[in-house]
Design a protein around this motif. Structure first.
Motif, PDB file in Angstrom:
ATOM      1  N   ASN A  47      15.226  62.565 -28.992  1.00  0.00           N
ATOM      2  CA  ASN A  47      15.192  62.428 -30.390  1.00  0.00           C
ATOM      3  C   ASN A  47      14.181  61.435 -30.593  1.00  0.00           C
ATOM      4  N   SER A  48      13.822  61.377 -31.729  1.00  0.00           N
ATOM      5  CA  SER A  48      12.687  60.257 -32.443  1.00  0.00           C
ATOM      6  C   SER A  48      13.575  59.153 -32.957  1.00  0.00           C
ATOM      7  N   VAL A  49      13.022  58.044 -32.374  1.00  0.00           N
ATOM      8  CA  VAL A  49      13.741  57.041 -33.191  1.00  0.00           C
ATOM      9  C   VAL A  49      13.393  56.651 -34.636  1.00  0.00           C
ATOM     10  N   ILE A  50      12.353  57.484 -35.073  1.00  0.00           N
ATOM     11  CA  ILE A  50      12.098  57.182 -36.544  1.00  0.00           C
ATOM     12  C   ILE A  50      12.698  58.473 -37.390  1.00  0.00           C
ATOM     13  N   HIS A  51      13.416  58.031 -38.175  1.00  0.00           N
ATOM     14  CA  HIS A  51      14.307  58.963 -38.982  1.00  0.00           C
ATOM     15  C   HIS A  51      13.499  59.546 -39.974  1.00  0.00           C
ATOM     16  N   SER A  52      12.590  58.852 -40.974  1.00  0.00           N
ATOM     17  CA  SER A  52      11.651  59.415 -41.829  1.00  0.00           C
ATOM     18  C   SER A  52      10.593  58.706 -42.138  1.00  0.00           C
ATOM     19  N   ILE A  53       9.524  59.208 -42.751  1.00  0.00           N
ATOM     20  CA  ILE A  53       8.444  58.597 -43.067  1.00  0.00           C
ATOM     21  C   ILE A  53       7.964  58.841 -44.662  1.00  0.00           C
ATOM     22  N   LYS A  54       7.760  57.652 -45.335  1.00  0.00           N
ATOM     23  CA  LYS A  54       7.092  57.688 -46.747  1.00  0.00           C
ATOM     24  C   LYS A  54       5.638  57.323 -46.627  1.00  0.00           C
ATOM     25  N   SER A  55       4.725  58.100 -47.358  1.00  0.00           N
ATOM     26  CA  SER A  55       3.368  57.280 -47.716  1.00  0.00           C
ATOM     27  C   SER A  55       2.894  57.633 -48.940  1.00  0.00           C
ATOM     28  N   ARG A  56       1.854  56.757 -49.375  1.00  0.00           N
ATOM     29  CA  ARG A  56       1.299  56.724 -50.480  1.00  0.00           C
ATOM     30  C   ARG A  56      -0.203  56.064 -50.648  1.00  0.00           C
TER      31      ARG A  56
END
Length: 236
Positions: A47-56
């Motif tokens: 499993n990835s330790v990263i839950h989600s990503i936002k970018s702009r």
């Protein structure tokens, strides 16, 4: 119209309309985002330790506000240097579930800088926290930390492509827990781009920050208990 206003208008028009600049901004945003989406170093127990990503990419009017604030503080911002003066033209936010995952995320970001030579740090990583327990974690990792009056909580990395030149695009990476993201979204709605003058809101946000910290610590405890249970189950 003043000379400063004309200068800012020139920057904003260039920022909105220069196709090469937009291409570079979008390209670096995608490169940074793809690293967090696909780099195998973030995978633990499948499993990835990263839950989600936002970018702009920064909104032109928000850029206008930021340049105006910099000029009011004595900074000289021009069409020639605004890409270096404004270090969050690209923004990528990384969300994770519990604090033990942060050390992995930090380690892999620094690997990109120190070993893989993909990125260059524009400035040293900085953690914003009011929590003494979190400050101990940042101290152990050699990350300088700062208390903001608002109780804002996040870790910031400002990077450029490793093959640097004077016009390289900066990206600000923000790393925080999902609980901290809740606080950040509420604070952003109320205080960005201009801070509220409501004393009640400011005090309530500080109370919310303490509740958020309690939630984060409970999440840490839950996952530590869960991981201990998994290890015991494997051994039995």
């Amino acid at each position: 119209m003043s000379t400063d206003e004309k200068g800012i208008d020139e920057i904003i028009n260039f920022y909105k309309n220069d196709k090469l600049l937009r291409y570079e901004l979008e390209g670096f945003k995608q490169q940074v985002q793809n690293f967090f989406l696909s780099w195998p170093g973030f995978i633990v127990n499948q499993n990835s330790v990263i839950h989600s990503i936002k970018s702009r990419i920064k909104d032109p009017e928000h850029l206008r506000d930021k340049i105006q604030r910099k000029k009011e503080n004595g900074r000289k911002v021009s069409i020639d240097n605004f890409r270096n003066e404004v270090t969050d033209l690209v923004g990528v936010r990384i969300l994770y579930l519990y604090q033990d995952q942060f050390q992995i995320i930090h380690s892999e970001i620094m690997r990109q800088v120190n070993e893989r030579k993909e990125w260059r740090l524009v400035e040293e990583p900085k953690a914003y926290t009011w929590d003494p327990e979190a400050a101990k974690t940042y101290d152990s990792l050699g990350i300088r930390h700062q208390l903001k009056e608002t109780f804002y909580t996040s870790v910031h990395y400002v990077i450029k492509p490793y093959n640097d030149n004077s016009q390289s695009i900066c990206c600000e990476i923000q790393v925080r827990t999902l609980f901290e993201e809740i606080w950040g979204e509420i604070d952003h709605t109320i205080n960005y781009p201009h801070a509220t003058n409501s004393i009640a809101c400011k005090e309530q946000l500080k109370v919310l920050a303490k509740l958020i910290s309690s939630g984060t610590r409970l999440s840490d405890s839950i996952f530590r208990s869960y991981n201990e249970y998994i290890e015991l189950s494997r051994d039995s």
